[in-house]
Write a protein that holds these residues in place. Structure first.
Motif, PDB file in Angstrom:
ATOM      1  N   LEU A 112      -7.384  -3.491   7.047  1.00  0.00           N
ATOM      2  CA  LEU A 112      -7.143  -3.890   5.663  1.00  0.00           C
ATOM      3  C   LEU A 112      -7.920  -3.013   4.678  1.00  0.00           C
ATOM      4  O   LEU A 112      -7.405  -2.673   3.608  1.00  0.00           O
ATOM      5  N   ARG A 113      -9.129  -2.611   5.044  1.00  0.00           N
ATOM      6  CA  ARG A 113      -9.887  -1.690   4.186  1.00  0.00           C
ATOM      7  C   ARG A 113      -9.154  -0.362   4.049  1.00  0.00           C
ATOM      8  O   ARG A 113      -9.078   0.212   2.959  1.00  0.00           O
ATOM      9  N   ALA A 114      -8.642   0.133   5.187  1.00  0.00           N
ATOM     10  CA  ALA A 114      -7.920   1.408   5.163  1.00  0.00           C
ATOM     11  C   ALA A 114      -6.655   1.297   4.320  1.00  0.00           C
ATOM     12  O   ALA A 114      -6.353   2.185   3.513  1.00  0.00           O
ATOM     13  N   VAL A 115      -5.918   0.200   4.467  1.00  0.00           N
ATOM     14  CA  VAL A 115      -4.696   0.008   3.668  1.00  0.00           C
ATOM     15  C   VAL A 115      -5.068  -0.124   2.194  1.00  0.00           C
ATOM     16  O   VAL A 115      -4.421   0.465   1.329  1.00  0.00           O
ATOM     17  N   HIS A 116      -6.119  -0.856   1.913  1.00  0.00           N
ATOM     18  CA  HIS A 116      -6.540  -1.053   0.525  1.00  0.00           C
ATOM     19  C   HIS A 116      -6.970   0.266  -0.125  1.00  0.00           C
ATOM     20  O   HIS A 116      -6.839   0.430  -1.340  1.00  0.00           O
ATOM     21  N   GLU A 159       1.170   7.674   7.484  1.00  0.00           N
ATOM     22  CA  GLU A 159       0.588   8.957   7.916  1.00  0.00           C
ATOM     23  C   GLU A 159      -0.828   9.114   7.377  1.00  0.00           C
ATOM     24  O   GLU A 159      -1.709   9.613   8.087  1.00  0.00           O
ATOM     25  N   LYS A 160      -1.076   8.695   6.151  1.00  0.00           N
ATOM     26  CA  LYS A 160      -2.438   8.759   5.604  1.00  0.00           C
ATOM     27  C   LYS A 160      -3.377   7.863   6.404  1.00  0.00           C
ATOM     28  O   LYS A 160      -4.529   8.225   6.648  1.00  0.00           O
ATOM     29  N   LEU A 161      -2.879   6.689   6.814  1.00  0.00           N
ATOM     30  CA  LEU A 161      -3.703   5.796   7.627  1.00  0.00           C
ATOM     31  C   LEU A 161      -4.019   6.438   8.971  1.00  0.00           C
ATOM     32  O   LEU A 161      -5.148   6.363   9.453  1.00  0.00           O
ATOM     33  N   ARG A 162      -3.027   7.045   9.602  1.00  0.00           N
ATOM     34  CA  ARG A 162      -3.243   7.709  10.897  1.00  0.00           C
ATOM     35  C   ARG A 162      -4.239   8.849  10.782  1.00  0.00           C
ATOM     36  O   ARG A 162      -5.101   9.009  11.626  1.00  0.00           O
ATOM     37  N   LYS A 163      -4.079   9.670   9.766  1.00  0.00           N
ATOM     38  CA  LYS A 163      -4.995  10.801   9.572  1.00  0.00           C
ATOM     39  C   LYS A 163      -6.412  10.305   9.330  1.00  0.00           C
ATOM     40  O   LYS A 163      -7.366  10.882   9.832  1.00  0.00           O
ATOM     41  N   ALA A 165      -7.638   7.496  10.461  1.00  0.00           N
ATOM     42  CA  ALA A 165      -8.132   6.904  11.698  1.00  0.00           C
ATOM     43  C   ALA A 165      -8.557   7.968  12.704  1.00  0.00           C
ATOM     44  O   ALA A 165      -9.471   7.763  13.498  1.00  0.00           O
ATOM     45  N   THR A 166      -7.880   9.143  12.687  1.00  0.00           N
ATOM     46  CA  THR A 166      -8.201  10.187  13.655  1.00  0.00           C
ATOM     47  C   THR A 166      -9.150  11.222  13.081  1.00  0.00           C
ATOM     48  O   THR A 166      -9.577  12.119  13.780  1.00  0.00           O
ATOM     49  N   GLY A 167      -9.417  11.112  11.772  1.00  0.00           N
ATOM     50  CA  GLY A 167     -10.307  12.072  11.140  1.00  0.00           C
ATOM     51  C   GLY A 167      -9.656  13.402  10.844  1.00  0.00           C
ATOM     52  O   GLY A 167     -10.326  14.384  10.596  1.00  0.00           O
ATOM     53  N   ASP A 168      -8.321  13.451  10.873  1.00  0.00           N
ATOM     54  CA  ASP A 168      -7.582  14.686  10.653  1.00  0.00           C
ATOM     55  C   ASP A 168      -7.228  14.899   9.202  1.00  0.00           C
ATOM     56  O   ASP A 168      -6.109  15.284   8.873  1.00  0.00           O
ATOM     57  N   GLU A 169      -8.115  14.647   8.298  1.00  0.00           N
ATOM     58  CA  GLU A 169      -7.823  14.852   6.883  1.00  0.00           C
ATOM     59  C   GLU A 169      -7.528  16.314   6.614  1.00  0.00           C
ATOM     60  O   GLU A 169      -8.257  17.187   7.063  1.00  0.00           O
ATOM     61  N   LYS A 170      -6.444  16.577   5.935  1.00  0.00           N
ATOM     62  CA  LYS A 170      -6.069  17.957   5.626  1.00  0.00           C
ATOM     63  C   LYS A 170      -6.293  18.256   4.178  1.00  0.00           C
ATOM     64  O   LYS A 170      -6.180  17.471   3.328  1.00  0.00           O
TER      65      LYS A 170
END
Length: 170
Positions: A112-116, A159-163, A165-170
């Motif tokens: 929920l924090r990530a979605v928020h 996709e932003k949530l997945r990135k 979660a995996t630390g793959d920020e571009k």
């Protein structure tokens, strides 16, 4: 639409038939309580009947109804913010272990924090889709956009949530 004209009653019946499920799912996504969502849906349509003369057609009927529903939900939250319900004995017997419950709560809180943290409108689309169970068409209706817009916005938010979660920020 004014007065007790039988045509108005048919129009409202048609509006209810076409939009009750959308309003219900919207409310369910907000309150996560089926009984409360049903109660607020009924109240939404009651308020819609009372104020149909003020509907000016500047937005879709579903958007107008969901705005009424949102205001009723906020009013409900304000009214009940200090109330708590005691746990029943049946509920206490079905509670999982404290450790499992704490882990599940932490995982849900993290999600929920990530979605928020998502930017609007992705945040609202993800909430409505993931927690409200609305279809992309219903989300588009609620937000006054197209089904395709809702689909693309959800995909981008996911996709932003997945990135994140995996630390793959571009």
């Amino acid at each position: 639409m004014r007065g007790n004209d039988p045509d108005n009653n048919r129009d409202m019946n048609e509006i209810y038939r076409r939009h009750a499920q959308t309003v219900y799912r919207f409310l369910l996504s907000q309150c996560r309580d089926a009984d409360l969502a049903e109660e607020l849906t009924a109240e939404t349509f009651y308020q819609a009947v009372r104020s149909i003369g003020r509907y000016d057609g500047s937005c879709k009927v579903s958007v107008w109804l969901c705005q009424i529903a949102k205001h009723l939900w906020y009013r409900h939250l304000e009214k009940h913010k200090c109330e708590t319900e005691p746990l029943s004995d049946d509920l206490l017997l079905s509670v999982p272990s404290a450790e499992a419950e704490a882990e599940a709560a932490e995982n849900q809180l993290e999600l929920l924090r990530a979605v928020h943290a998502l930017p609007e409108p992705a945040r609202e689309v993800v909430y409505l889709r993931s927690f409200g169970g609305l279809t992309f068409r219903q989300i588009g209706d609620v937000l006054g956009k197209t089904e395709n817009w809702a689909r693309v916005t959800f995909y981008r938010g996911r996709e932003k949530l997945r990135k994140g979660a995996t630390g793959d920020e571009k």
